[in-house]
Design a protein around this motif. Structure first.
Motif, PDB file in Angstrom:
ATOM      1  N   ARG A  92       0.825  -1.208   0.000  1.00 15.32           N
ATOM      2  CA  ARG A  92       0.000   0.000   0.000  1.00 15.32           C
ATOM      3  C   ARG A  92       0.862   1.263   0.000  1.00 15.32           C
ATOM      4  NH1 ARG A  92      -4.613   1.613   4.533  1.00 15.32           N
ATOM      5  NH2 ARG A  92      -4.679   3.841   4.016  1.00 15.32           N
TER       6      ARG A  92
ATOM      7  N   ARG B 277       1.859  15.758   0.390  1.00 15.28           N
ATOM      8  CA  ARG B 277       0.453  15.965   0.031  1.00 15.28           C
ATOM      9  C   ARG B 277       0.196  17.390  -0.467  1.00 15.28           C
ATOM     10  NH1 ARG B 277      -0.229  12.527   4.849  1.00 15.28           N
ATOM     11  NH2 ARG B 277      -1.302  10.591   4.227  1.00 15.28           N
TER      12      ARG B 277
ATOM     13  N   TRP C 177      -3.488  10.434  -1.081  1.00 14.31           N
ATOM     14  CA  TRP C 177      -3.830  10.900   0.268  1.00 14.31           C
ATOM     15  C   TRP C 177      -4.407   9.760   1.104  1.00 14.31           C
ATOM     16  CZ3 TRP C 177      -3.875  16.572   0.656  1.00 14.31           C
ATOM     17  CH2 TRP C 177      -4.022  17.033   1.964  1.00 14.31           C
ATOM     18  N   LYS C 178      -5.231   8.919   0.441  1.00 15.77           N
ATOM     19  CA  LYS C 178      -5.873   7.826   1.150  1.00 15.77           C
ATOM     20  C   LYS C 178      -4.902   6.677   1.429  1.00 15.77           C
ATOM     21  CE  LYS C 178      -9.866   4.726   0.897  1.00 15.77           C
ATOM     22  NZ  LYS C 178     -11.069   4.337   0.117  1.00 15.77           N
ATOM     23  N   LEU C 179      -4.009   6.394   0.469  1.00 14.34           N
ATOM     24  CA  LEU C 179      -3.131   5.234   0.589  1.00 14.34           C
ATOM     25  C   LEU C 179      -1.971   5.456   1.554  1.00 14.34           C
ATOM     26  CD1 LEU C 179      -2.831   4.026  -3.131  1.00 14.34           C
ATOM     27  CD2 LEU C 179      -3.967   2.830  -1.251  1.00 14.34           C
TER      28      LEU C 179
ATOM     29  N   ALA D 262      -5.995  12.366  -4.615  1.00 11.16           N
ATOM     30  CA  ALA D 262      -7.009  11.837  -3.704  1.00 11.16           C
ATOM     31  C   ALA D 262      -6.683  10.397  -3.312  1.00 11.16           C
ATOM     32  CB  ALA D 262      -8.389  11.914  -4.365  1.00 11.16           C
ATOM     33  N   LEU D 263      -6.221   9.609  -4.294  1.00  7.53           N
ATOM     34  CA  LEU D 263      -5.838   8.226  -4.009  1.00  7.53           C
ATOM     35  C   LEU D 263      -4.557   8.182  -3.171  1.00  7.53           C
ATOM     36  CD1 LEU D 263      -6.421   5.233  -4.457  1.00  7.53           C
ATOM     37  CD2 LEU D 263      -5.181   5.375  -6.628  1.00  7.53           C
TER      38      LEU D 263
END
Length: 419
Positions: free
Chosen positions: A11, A80, A183-185, A180-181
């Motif tokens: 991840r 980020r 930031w989430k991962l 966005a991906l």
């Protein structure tokens, strides 16, 4: 610490590879657009090459800011926020009303694009176990080259349909979706320990690297080679956009698939270094780059593509050897030593237009080739100098053990009271 091949490793590595990809699509997407932008703004080839140069120069400067800053405030927020700013600036580039505004936006974008490359590997070093780190860095560097290829291919393909503004919009939208991906991962840092930033110590480390001949030679070699390699592509877009080739932005973007030759060169560098010394591999890479440049003088597009592929192979072979040479020979502050290599690397890229432009005006692509060979002759001499120095050290090390038996024999004859 994150172990290799675990779900957390996959991840996190995916997140950082995605971030690297986003950085380099933003940096290189305008390159196949240079002929169209030159016509749109009515400027010279030297002026329009600044679209690439100001971005790489400001990126080089930012590496010296974000690296030390991340040691004090953390790395995740820098990655980020700078990716967010990069995407927004790509959207703004699509609305640039003047050439001057375009350059200002590109300079700002180049600066924020340095945020992730300056700290990503340091983030891995904080959070990953050593085997996990080595595996992740290899994938991360691969994402760098894919981002460079992807940016040019996407930039050229979209510009063929909707013009340069549409290309900037597409890259900006891709960046924000990818962010966005990302930031989430990306997980929160768990092993990071903030350190007080000491400007004096950081400057002292940089100064020590610059006065170390082995490091300075590698810095100059990497920067000058990249100055030629990356700017050859810029001037080649002007050549291929004109008769007899007449390529549009989409096909100009596809020319950058020759970068895959560099992927092969960097992947084989470890095997070659097992047979020959690193400076010898640098010399081989430079000679291949010079030979590939000769092939681009052909009037056939097929031969030009083969020449560019050879250029990429030779350049990335020499680059991988020079960058690893720095890590091997830096005696302290290896992070700042590697960052300084990247400063020379991107700084060289930003200066290439100033060197190549007079030759381009005087003799077209033949002039670019001659200017390239002049610089490559200098970097070949630098690599040969490093090679001679390494051989002298090896000979000195081989002679040292020969004196050891004499020394031990003389010591054994001393009286016991002297022992």
């Amino acid at each position: 610490m994150i172990a290799a091949r675990t779900p957390a490793w996959w991840r996190t590595t995916l997140a950082l590879c995605l971030g690297s990809f986003l950085v380099f699509i933003n940096l290189y997407a305008p390159q196949p657009l240079l002929p169209a932008l030159r016509e749109a703004f009515g400027v010279s080839t030297l002026a329009i090459s600044l679209v690439m140069s100001v971005a790489t120069l400001s990126l080089a400067a930012s590496l010296l800011v974000f690296g030390p800053l991340s040691d004090a405030i953390g790395r995740g927020a820098i990655m980020r926020l700078t990716l967010l700013a990069s995407g927004l600036l790509s959207l703004a580039l699509s609305l640039a009303p003047t050439f001057e505004a375009l350059l200002v936006l590109r300079a700002l974008q180049g600066f924020v694009l340095g945020g992730l490359p300056a700290v990503a590997i340091a983030w891995m070093g904080d959070e990953f176990e050593r085997p996990a780190l080595l595996s992740a860095v290899g994938l991360y560097i691969g994402a760098n080259s894919l981002g460079g290829i992807g940016g040019r291919v996407v930039g050229g393909a979209v510009a063929e349909i909707g013009g340069a503004s549409a290309s900037f919009l597409a890259v900006g939208a891709m960046t924000l979706v990818g962010l966005a991906l990302f930031w989430k991962l990306l997980p929160p840092a768990r092993a990071f320990t903030p350190r007080r930033f000491a400007l004096g110590g950081a400057l002292a480390d940089l100064g020590a690297h610059l006065v170390t001949p082995k490091l300075l030679g590698a810095y100059l070699l990497g920067g000058l080679n990249f100055m030629i390699f990356i700017n050859q592509y810029s001037y080649l877009t002007f050549r291929l956009a004109e008769a007899p080739f007449g390529l549009g932005a989409r096909l100009l973007g596809l020319i950058f698939l020759t970068y895959l030759g560099g992927t092969l060169g960097s992947s084989l560098s470890g095997r070659l270094a097992a047979r020959w010394s690193q400076p010898a591999c640098m010399m081989l890479g430079i000679l291949i780059l010079a030979g590939g440049t000769a092939m681009t003088l052909a009037g056939s597009l097929g031969w030009i593509i083969i020449g560019l592929s050879l250029n990429a192979f030779g350049f990335f072979l020499a680059h991988s050897m020079a960058s690893s040479w720095v890590g091997r020979h830096a005696r302290c502050a290896r992070g700042s030593a590697s960052a300084l290599y990247l400063v020379f690397y991107y700084g060289g890229a930003s200066l290439g237009g100033l060197w190549l432009e007079p030759f381009w005006r005087a003799a077209g692509w033949l002039g670019v080739a001659l200017a390239s060979w002049l610089v490559l002759g200098a970097t070949l001499a630098l690599a040969a100098w490093l090679w001679c120095g390494e051989r002298r050290e090896a000979q000195g090390a081989a002679l040292a053990p020969a004196s050891s038996p004499q020394t031990s024999s003389s010591r054994s004859t001393r009286p016991q009271a002297d022992l």
